[in-house]
Design an enzyme around this catalytic site. Structure first.
Site, PDB file in Angstrom:
ATOM      1  N   GLU A  14      12.997 -18.536 -19.225  1.00  0.00           N
ATOM      2  CA  GLU A  14      13.203 -17.407 -19.071  1.00  0.00           C
ATOM      3  C   GLU A  14      14.310 -17.778 -17.807  1.00  0.00           C
ATOM      4  O   GLU A  14      15.605 -17.680 -17.571  1.00  0.00           O
ATOM      5  CB  GLU A  14      13.111 -15.779 -18.818  1.00  0.00           C
ATOM      6  CG  GLU A  14      13.951 -14.851 -18.179  1.00  0.00           C
ATOM      7  CD  GLU A  14      14.432 -14.826 -18.963  1.00  0.00           C
ATOM      8  OE1 GLU A  14      14.547 -14.928 -20.768  1.00  0.00           O
ATOM      9  OE2 GLU A  14      15.194 -13.558 -19.250  1.00  0.00           O
ATOM     10  N   ASP A  15      13.584 -18.546 -16.710  1.00  0.00           N
ATOM     11  CA  ASP A  15      14.123 -18.516 -15.627  1.00  0.00           C
ATOM     12  C   ASP A  15      14.355 -19.908 -15.298  1.00  0.00           C
ATOM     13  O   ASP A  15      15.274 -20.927 -13.918  1.00  0.00           O
ATOM     14  CB  ASP A  15      12.846 -18.174 -14.038  1.00  0.00           C
ATOM     15  CG  ASP A  15      12.977 -16.464 -14.218  1.00  0.00           C
ATOM     16  OD1 ASP A  15      14.141 -15.896 -14.880  1.00  0.00           O
ATOM     17  OD2 ASP A  15      12.261 -16.347 -13.971  1.00  0.00           O
TER      18      ASP A  15
END
Ligand code: MN
Length: 738
Positions: A80-81
């Protein structure tokens, strides 16, 4: 604690319950995550890796999950990051770990908006349904717990939003999965941000009496401990305060003050076996005075989420009431860690193969033994949501649709007007076809137009929900009546032809009402319309009618057979009675002696129908032999005519007359009811063979019957005429002639 120290603690924790864990891989996961998140900072200013490490620590400490879960927890934010992809994680670790991380990321991406209860329930279900592997939701809950623990660094707005989400989504899911300890912590942390004043009030009140409470708890614990030791019951006993959120709820819901809450204190006694649970209960009731109506046996009747314990509330020596929960070690683990406890047991058995992945669900279900099993199945069937899909509307409402649902199902679920005006659909902001299959968490938008032509018939085949199909049918039913009738009729006729049934058999006024009844329609047009809009099929119509037509045909056949049998029975009955024979043919010459002529053709005149015993004369016709008349027949009076005198000859009855001769009677009566019935009765009692009866009424209320019969001779005829004459109302019985 340095990052390295924190990692060491994690390894130590895992080693504590799973010495066989793959520590090389766990370290690799930590190092890879550390590298990926390098330079990223948390809101607190700490390096980002602190967060995944803490989540992994929760997964290990609270839930005691397997190596894969620990690795996935360490990696849970990399897809996700950071630039890392699913493929990277799959290659470096394993596809399963990559799926776990991807699963957690998907849950993270969901945007929640606060909704009414039903919507929240759908959201929870959606989350569980999206977590195809139960470990996904367990890691996600651990992630949320750590975020809630460190919420102080977020903006007030974010604090409120995340707390609400936690209270409405994650705490109930934790409860549902039986993880009470995490549920309480999530609730308390959320309350702190949702109602800071209320939370402070409770916490400060508890704090104010902290010393007093703690002294009381210690004393009580000692008392119980001592008694159980005297009795040699293996046990662990400890006390705890009710957690702030449950105090808050009690105060708020039941409008009570802190002092009025009975179970502010709770003691737990954990023993070795079920028998000891009940022994301890006896001991507790011996030391303290039990409060009536507060004893609950959740061992005999477990709660829907699998919770088992004995609960009782007693009055303590210092005037504080308190609750005691008594359970076995296993019950305790299930109570505290829920699903995770079951997961642990499963882990010892076999690997993390898909087979048996939901073994614990089955096991939990088996343990229920009918205790509110219905609710339990509804609340805990994780992979049993496979028949449903949960998607979002653009404004965040969740629609619950059958698995395989399409934008058509979605549109009609929103409103039939939306479906009927649909011209296109977007899923996650991309235009899709109408047969696009929706997935959990999709955001679906329907494009509508006032100018839309309405649904097409193909939509009925694409739609998965009966709701959408029935709404489409409704539309066709209303909007296209004429067209439906025409289409329906064509389909019906084709099917009739296919089955070899003639349309006229269907439209036959004798058959039609029965056939329409079979298909439950008032008219053929109604049925055509139904076939046309899809509410009924031509196949069904014809197959039902076919059955009815066969039934009608069979009925007719049976009736014909019955009539034949009856006729045969009648004939044989008459044959047994020798004086009333029923010859089928009359031989014209028989029974008549024509003076001077042998073997000439003889026939009996229709005008006077003579029978043996009557005076008769004969008339030689041109080409038809001798015609026999009664002597008193008006036609016979012409024998005096000189021009024809030569053709009248003398005839007489021989000894070999036929068995019977047709003759006619005329009966004149005063008309009344039941007259025909009485005449029939007279004919019947005299065993008269009747060829026919005609009747007519006159204007002056007389009835005239002409009765055609077969008679052996004039003697039999005379008996019949007398009988008829005796009937009430009969004025005259004559033999017509001329
Ligand atoms: Mn996270």
């Amino acid at each position: 604690m340095t990052i390295q120290e924190q990692y060491e603690l994690l390894e130590k924790t895992v080693r504590g319950y799973n010495p066989a864990a793959d520590f090389a891989q766990i370290r690799a996961a930590f190092e890879y995550a550390d590298k990926c998140h390098e330079g990223q900072k948390r809101k607190s200013g700490e390096p980002y890796i602190i967060h995944p490490l803490a989540v992994a620590q929760i997964v290990a400490e609270e839930l005691k999950l397997d190596s894969e879960s620990i690795e996935a927890a360490l990696l849970h934010d990399v897809i996700e990051d950071t630039p890392a992809t699913h493929e990277d994680v799959a290659k470096l670790f394993s596809p399963t770990i990559a799926d776990l991380v991807e699963g957690v990321s998907k849950l993270t991406r969901i945007q929640y908006a606060t909704k009414e209860d039903e919507q929240m329930e759908n959201l929870r279900k959606m989350l569980i349904a999206m977590s195809k592997d139960i470990r996904v939701i367990l890691i996600k809950i651990s992630d949320r717990l750590h975020n809630m623990r460190t919420m102080e660094y977020q903006s007030p707005e974010k604090q409120k939003q995340k707390s609400l989400e936690t209270m409405e989504i994650y705490a109930p899911i934790s409860h549902r999965l039986g993880m009470q300890r995490i549920k309480w912590e999530l609730e308390d942390l959320s309350l702190k941000y949702l109602d800071p004043i209320g939370y402070e009030e409770i916490v400060s009140k508890l704090d104010a009496k902290k010393a007093e409470y703690e002294a009381f708890m210690l004393r009580t614990q000692d008392q119980i401990d001592q008694r159980l030791n005297e009795l040699n019951i293996q046990h662990i006993v400890y006390g705890r305060m009710k957690h702030p959120y449950s105090i808050y709820r009690k105060m708020f819901n039941q409008n009570k003050s802190l002092d009025e809450i009975f179970d502010l204190f709770a003691f737990r006694v954990i023993v070795e076996n079920v028998g000891d649970c009940y022994n301890v209960l006896g001991v507790i009731h011996d030391i303290y005075k039990p409060i009536l109506g507060r004893f609950k046996d959740y061992i005999g009747t477990p709660k829907p989420n699998g919770y088992q314990s004995l609960h009782t509330t007693v009055m303590g020596t210092d005037g504080y009431p308190f609750e005691v929960q008594i359970r076995t070690r296993e019950m305790h683990e299930v109570a505290e860690y829920g699903v995770a406890a079951h997961w642990k047991y499963k882990q010892n058995g076999q690997g993390a193969g898909t087979e048996g992945r939901y073994e614990w669900v089955r096991r939990l279900l088996e343990n229920q033994e009918g205790a509110d099993a219905e609710e339990y199945i509804h609340s805990l069937k994780i992979d049993m949501f496979s028949d449903q899909v949960f998607v979002f509307t653009p404004n965040g409402d969740v629609q619950n649709l059958p698995a395989g649902a399409t934008p058509i199902d979605f549109a009609y679920a929103v409103h039939s007007a939306v479906g009927n005006h649909m011209v296109g659909a977007k899923v996650n902001n991309r235009i899709v076809t109408f047969d696009h299959v929706l997935k959990n968490g999709d955001i679906v938008e329907i494009l509508t137009s006032k100018a839309a032509k309405g649904p097409s018939r193909d939509w009925m085949k694409i739609a998965k929900s009966s709701e959408a199909r029935s709404k489409i049918r409704q539309w066709f039913k209303k909007e296209k009546k004429e067209e439906n009738i025409a289409n329906g009729r064509a389909a019906f006729e084709a099917e009739l032809k296919h089955c070899g049934i003639a349309m006229r058999d269907v439209t036959d006024p004798e058959n039609l009402p029965g056939l329409l009844k079979k298909v439950s329609y008032g008219s053929l047009d109604e049925m055509y319309a139904a076939i046309g809009y899809g509410g009924f099929t031509a196949q069904k119509a014809v197959s039902r009618m076919h059955g009815e037509l066969q039934r009608i045909a069979k009925q007719h056949q049976l009736e014909a057979q019955a009539a034949e049998t009856a006729a045969a029975a009648k004939t044989s009955k008459q044959a047994e009675e020798p004086h009333i024979p029923a010859p089928k043919r009359v031989k014209s010459e028989q029974g008549i002696i024509v003076e001077g002529l042998d073997n000439c053709l003889v026939k009996f005149s229709k005008c006077c129908t003579p029978v043996p015993g009557d005076d008769i004369v004969g008339f030689i016709t041109r080409g038809y032999g001798v015609s026999v008349h009664r002597a008193d027949c008006p036609n016979a009076s012409k024998r005096d005519d000189p021009s024809q005198s030569g053709r009248w000859i003398k005839v007489s009855w021989g000894n070999d007359t036929n068995d019977s001769y047709p003759t006619t009677l005329e009966v004149v009566c005063k008309d009344r009811s039941n007259l025909l019935l009485d005449i029939s009765a007279a004919l019947s009692t005299t065993n008269t063979f009747v060829l026919g009866i005609n009747s007519r009424s006159t204007e002056d209320e007389f009835a005239i019957f002409r009765i055609e019969v077969r008679m052996r001779d004039s003697q039999q005829l005379k008996v019949l005429m007398n009988k008829l004459h005796q009937i009430s109302g009969v004025l005259k019985v004559t033999r017509p002639a001329g």
